[in-house]
Design an enzyme around this catalytic site. Sequence first.
Site, short mmCIF file in Angstrom:
data_model
loop_
_atom_site.label_atom_id
_atom_site.label_comp_id
_atom_site.label_asym_id
_atom_site.label_seq_id
_atom_site.Cartn_x
_atom_site.Cartn_y
_atom_site.Cartn_z
N CYS A 1 -5.53 -2.95 2.62
CA CYS A 1 -5.26 -2.87 4.07
C CYS A 1 -6.53 -2.96 4.91
O CYS A 1 -7.06 -4.03 5.13
CB CYS A 1 -4.46 -1.60 4.38
N ASN B 1 17.76 21.42 37.90
CA ASN B 1 17.46 21.48 36.48
C ASN B 1 18.49 22.27 35.69
O ASN B 1 18.69 22.02 34.49
CB ASN B 1 16.07 22.07 36.26
N LYS C 1 -9.27 2.32 -1.87
CA LYS C 1 -9.55 1.87 -0.50
C LYS C 1 -10.94 2.33 -0.08
O LYS C 1 -11.31 3.50 -0.26
CB LYS C 1 -8.48 2.43 0.44
N GLU D 1 0.83 -1.21 0.00
CA GLU D 1 0.00 0.00 0.00
C GLU D 1 0.86 1.26 0.00
O GLU D 1 1.86 1.34 0.72
CB GLU D 1 -0.88 -0.03 1.26
N THR E 1 17.07 10.09 26.08
CA THR E 1 17.16 8.77 26.72
C THR E 1 16.08 8.53 27.76
O THR E 1 16.22 7.66 28.61
CB THR E 1 18.54 8.60 27.38
N ILE F 1 20.92 3.16 33.49
CA ILE F 1 20.45 2.08 32.62
C ILE F 1 19.80 2.60 31.33
O ILE F 1 19.94 1.99 30.26
CB ILE F 1 19.48 1.16 33.40
N ASP F 2 19.10 3.72 31.40
CA ASP F 2 18.41 4.22 30.20
C ASP F 2 19.40 4.63 29.12
O ASP F 2 19.27 4.25 27.95
CB ASP F 2 17.51 5.41 30.56
#
Length: 553
Positions: free
Chosen positions: A150, A374, A114, A45, A398, A296-297
């Site tokens: 679709c 900040n 469509k 499509e 992140t 971790i991020d």
Amino acid sequence: MPQTFRITLAQLNPTLGDLSGNAGKARDAWRQGRDAGADLVALPEMFVTGYQTQDLVHKPVFVAEALRTVEALARDCADGPALSIGGPFATPDGKLHNTYFVLSDGRIDAMTHKFFLPNYNVFDEVRLFSRDRMQGPVALGPIRIGMPVCEDAWYPDVPEAMAESGAEALLVPNGSPYFRDKSEVRLNVMVARVVETGLPAIYLNMVGAQDDQVFDGGSFVLNPGGEMALKLPVMEEAIAHLDLEQGDGGWRAVPGAIAAHPDAWEQDYHAMVLSLRDYCRKTGFRQVLLGLSGGIDSALVATIAADALGPDNVRCVMLPSEFTSAHSLEDAAACARALGTRLDTVSIGAAKSAVEETLAPLFAGTDPGLTEENIQSRLRGVMLMALSNKFGEMLLTTGNKSEVAVGYATIYGDMAGGYNPIKDLYKTRVFETCRWRNANHRDWMMGPAGEVIPQRIIDKPPSAELRADQKDEDSLPPYDVLDDILEGLVDREESVADIVARGHDRETVKKVEGLLYVSEYKRFQSAPGARLTQKAFWLDRRYPIVNRFRDPT
């Protein structure tokens, strides 16, 4: 000998707006089909324009150029198999259709418009296109093929009308975007269509990423009764030759290869890699950078970037302050070393002191707090954006979905950047995804195998390290609690009472609800990111910025 009809299925990756490039892919697929003795080469499509076009398709010159491209394809592919391809078409009365063209003998031989226009989740096709009357099948040599586009195959009406008007097989061209476990949803829908019509069904999906949406391919063919005859891989381009064979019971697909589809953890990770890879490739970025904090991020984002672009194209930057622990410095270095990426260290200490000194006369008599925290995050954003501007590397953000949801991120600080691969991944899934990636490596990953995210990063309590001894849980509920509440509020649109009834503290739920609503303005300005669920932040969930409503239950 039974009569046969060969279709070459081209599960390919278009680039939105690259009409000549998409046509080139179609020509290559057509040549492969011609050389394989195909009678028809089929593409998905809206392939000639790429998908989704959003309001670009309302620009008349775009639609006109797309049609000229289709007509040129027809001329170029005149001597060989027919070619079917999706694109926009404007009728003389000014109506615009999502159309599936069949090209043969140097011209547009047939068109199917469509009928059902999706208008939910990420789709706005009622805004973009007009529907037409239901149409019958297209005659191609010995077979009549119905071509429901679709959404037309998600309801029984169009396939049944095509079957009743003589279709002997269904070819369903799709631009169907990924969400977790969607393959099973598609399969169940198409099984229903083949049972209802008694016809074989060819489900052809595009692959590749466009902005936040990932088209995961996974095309397949079903014979009447629902038996799988062919299945293509997910997240990868593929070309396959399918033979239909006519027998006493009608046309049937000759069984072919059945690709194994991986589990949801792998598909989610592949979607994040593919989305970043395509976003960079299609926008012209070859390299990226990110702040690697030792958490971790950022470690997961760095890994996704290395897998998407290769470690040599990823710059990691550690931006320590007085609150950055020695462990964070060590963990960031260990992660970059394991991935093979560049790691630069740029202290924000002097800049922080300069800003605080500059603002001191205005801040006199106030206590340090969130504002000062900040400032650190925004200084990091300034440094990273300066590197991005200087070296042409796109900055990645992140923030995971949990943080994005409750606003646990600094606008114009760690939210600065062009793309966020983990925007739709809750924090609890971040942990498990890191474990999965450490234990698994695939050919489509450009980063190294093995433990690329040090275990200490996965094990330690998350912290923004913007003040002494800070932990995320000082400001937020534990992530397993927070994520369950957010899945209720965001993914399932549950009431506060529903979530409390599952065992959560009402005060905690109300706090999370408040944070979710007041953070809308941040999300409105945030970078796009890979869509993994049906409630990703952007087109899936469109809430107003100004909103005084709070659930009274």
